[in-house]
Design an enzyme around this catalytic site. Structure first.
Site, mmCIF file in Angstrom:
data_model
loop_
_atom_site.group_PDB
_atom_site.id
_atom_site.type_symbol
_atom_site.label_atom_id
_atom_site.label_comp_id
_atom_site.label_asym_id
_atom_site.label_seq_id
_atom_site.Cartn_x
_atom_site.Cartn_y
_atom_site.Cartn_z
ATOM 1 N N PRO A 80 146.513 -52.090 64.842
ATOM 2 C CG PRO A 80 145.828 -50.220 65.950
ATOM 3 C CD PRO A 80 145.888 -50.708 64.675
ATOM 4 C CD GLU A 81 147.712 -58.140 65.343
ATOM 5 O OE1 GLU A 81 147.649 -59.004 66.375
ATOM 6 O OE2 GLU A 81 148.663 -58.204 64.490
ATOM 7 C CG HIS A 117 146.220 -36.896 60.732
ATOM 8 N ND1 HIS A 117 145.897 -37.034 59.412
ATOM 9 C CD2 HIS A 117 147.648 -36.813 60.725
ATOM 10 C CE1 HIS A 117 146.938 -36.780 58.675
ATOM 11 N NE2 HIS A 117 148.092 -36.652 59.450
ATOM 12 N NE ARG A 164 148.307 -46.501 55.868
ATOM 13 C CZ ARG A 164 148.673 -47.581 55.802
ATOM 14 N NH1 ARG A 164 149.391 -48.202 56.581
ATOM 15 N NH2 ARG A 164 148.625 -48.202 54.310
#
Length: 275
Positions: A2-3, A94, A113
């Protein structure tokens, strides 16, 4: 990863929580990029979420007031997403961190992650080391051609790497660097100190325009990003070069090329972006 547009889209989706009071905090898996502070289940209940801002790719959740409380820093890492859910929505594999509010809404961090972050700054500390050396925000007036030209006037590194340096300007990640350079017709390998002020004027304009267009589209959803409401972004449908290796350029029809630059895949059109 994500930016800036994805992080800002997430922040805006959380704005309905401002003014609400925390009921409880749940930490399921504390080992993210840095350990989640273990005091949060004791610190946050009964605190009011007084503000939601963003600095670079960090969402800053402000609790309490100047005399008490603090700021919770949230970072999505490489695969994280924040959802706004009902408290009865079951947690999944998660889902690492929840803030439940008294009205039954839950802010939930999911991060397969585990490169994301949940950090705490007391108001008395004023700021966090991760934020202290960051460059200007690309959508603010302080980020302009004169600033960028001066900051990079003695830098010989490739311009794409230069604008991805968070000490120079924050939030211009791989996707939007490639897209902005294409729009500005600048080859990504061009040494930063070889660009003229006029080229920097064009580049700054296109960085701002590209990010604004991405925000309007809800960001880019390639693998993991979804907004707080579970909906994807759509800016990837507007890409000129990113991820389009071998496809025809939308401007000149020549084939889009891909090279490795600074350990990142870099996409460009060799006809439209000549060195």
């Amino acid at each position: 990863m994500p930016e800036l547009p994805e992080v800002e889209t997430t922040r805006r989706g959380l704005l309905p929580l401002v003014g609400k009071i925390v009921k409880s905090v749940t930490i399921r898996h504390p080992t993210l990029r840095w350990p989640i502070p273990q005091h949060l289940p004791q610190t946050l209940p009964n605190q009011t979420l007084s503000g939601l801002t963003r600095r670079a790719k960090y969402i800053l959740c402000e609790f309490g007031d100047e005399s008490s409380g603090g700021v919770l820093l949230l970072h999505l890492g490489m695969s994280g997403r924040i959802q706004l859910l009902d408290c009865n929505y079951p947690a999944e594999k998660h889902d690492h961190f929840d803030i439940e509010f008294v009205d039954g809404q839950v802010l939930r961090l999911r991060d397969p992650r585990r490169f994301g972050a949940v950090l705490w700054v007391d108001n008395k500390d004023n700021s966090h080391a991760l934020l202290n050396s960051l460059g200007p925000e690309p959508l603010e007036a302080s980020f302009n051609a004169k600033y960028l030209h001066k900051a990079l006037s003695n830098k010989t590194l490739a311009i794409k790497n230069a604008i991805m340096d968070g000490h120079v300007v924050v939030g211009v990640g791989n996707i939007y660097a490639s897209e902005s350079l294409f729009r500005a017709r600048i080859h990504p390998e061009t040494p930063a100190n070889k660009l003229s002020l006029k080229q920097y004027e064009k580049l700054v304009t296109e960085i701002k325009s590209t990010l604004q267009d991405a925000l309007s589209a809800g960001g880019s959803s390639l693998r993991d990003f979804f907004g707080t409401d579970g909906n994807p972004g759509y800016f990837q449908q507007e890409y000129f070069v990113y991820g389009r290796t071998g496809e025809p350029c939308k401007v000149c029809a020549k084939s889009i090329k891909c090279i490795r630059l600074g350990q990142r895949s870099t996409f460009y059109c060799e006809h439209c972006q000549q060195r």
